[in-house]
Design a protein around this motif. Structure first.
Motif, PDB file in Angstrom:
ATOM      1  N   GLN A   1      -0.975 -22.315  -8.473  1.00 22.63           N
ATOM      2  CA  GLN A   1      -0.543 -22.670  -9.820  1.00 22.63           C
ATOM      3  C   GLN A   1       0.332 -21.572 -10.419  1.00 22.63           C
ATOM      4  N   ASN A   2      -0.025 -20.322 -10.177  1.00 24.91           N
ATOM      5  CA  ASN A   2       0.758 -19.203 -10.686  1.00 24.91           C
ATOM      6  C   ASN A   2       2.142 -19.167 -10.039  1.00 24.91           C
ATOM      7  N   GLN A   3       2.205 -19.395  -8.728  1.00 25.85           N
ATOM      8  CA  GLN A   3       3.493 -19.407  -8.031  1.00 25.85           C
ATOM      9  C   GLN A   3       4.358 -20.549  -8.542  1.00 25.85           C
ATOM     10  N   SER A   4       3.736 -21.694  -8.785  1.00 23.83           N
ATOM     11  CA  SER A   4       4.470 -22.840  -9.320  1.00 23.83           C
ATOM     12  C   SER A   4       5.047 -22.515 -10.690  1.00 23.83           C
ATOM     13  N   ALA A   5       4.253 -21.869 -11.536  1.00 23.74           N
ATOM     14  CA  ALA A   5       4.720 -21.491 -12.874  1.00 23.74           C
ATOM     15  C   ALA A   5       5.854 -20.480 -12.779  1.00 23.74           C
TER      16      ALA A   5
ATOM     17  N   THR B   1       7.985 -20.168 -10.369  1.00 22.07           N
ATOM     18  CA  THR B   1       9.175 -20.861  -9.887  1.00 22.07           C
ATOM     19  C   THR B   1       9.872 -21.581 -11.022  1.00 22.07           C
ATOM     20  N   ARG B   2       9.089 -22.228 -11.887  1.00 22.63           N
ATOM     21  CA  ARG B   2       9.676 -22.938 -13.031  1.00 22.63           C
ATOM     22  C   ARG B   2      10.339 -21.966 -13.997  1.00 22.63           C
ATOM     23  N   VAL B   3       9.743 -20.814 -14.229  1.00 27.37           N
ATOM     24  CA  VAL B   3      10.288 -19.835 -15.163  1.00 27.37           C
ATOM     25  C   VAL B   3      11.585 -19.242 -14.622  1.00 27.37           C
ATOM     26  N   SER B   4      11.653 -18.976 -13.325  1.00 27.49           N
ATOM     27  CA  SER B   4      12.839 -18.336 -12.755  1.00 27.49           C
ATOM     28  C   SER B   4      13.985 -19.319 -12.532  1.00 27.49           C
ATOM     29  N   SER B   5      13.719 -20.622 -12.629  1.00 26.68           N
ATOM     30  CA  SER B   5      14.782 -21.620 -12.405  1.00 26.68           C
ATOM     31  C   SER B   5      15.647 -21.781 -13.619  1.00 26.68           C
TER      32      SER B   5
END
Length: 73
Positions: free
Chosen positions: A63-67, A69-73
């Motif tokens: 979940q942290n990695q997913s978050a 990824t969304r922030v860096s996109s």
């Protein structure tokens, strides 16, 4: 408290405790006020052991990695 540690290159439990004691941003993110005590690093370690025992740690990291990824996109 684990999220700030993960966001800062996977800090140790002791480093997260130290960071929370000096960073107003981390305290605010964690829902603490200036007069609240920050948990000791041993509390974080025990929590991590419980997450591992209940196999919840992998899900939390995903979940942290997913978050991230969304922030860096």
């Amino acid at each position: 408290m684990y999220t700030p540690g993960l966001l800062h290159n996977d800090l140790s439990d002791k480093a997260v405790e130290d960071m929370a004691n000096v960073s107003l941003h981390v305290m605010r993110f964690s829902g603490l006020s200036l007069v609240d005590d920050v948990s000791k690093h041993s509390v974080f370690s025990r929590f991590s052991i419980h997450l591992t025992a209940f196999k919840a740690w992998d899900s939390l990291l995903e979940q942290n990695q997913s978050a991230n990824t969304r922030v860096s996109s």
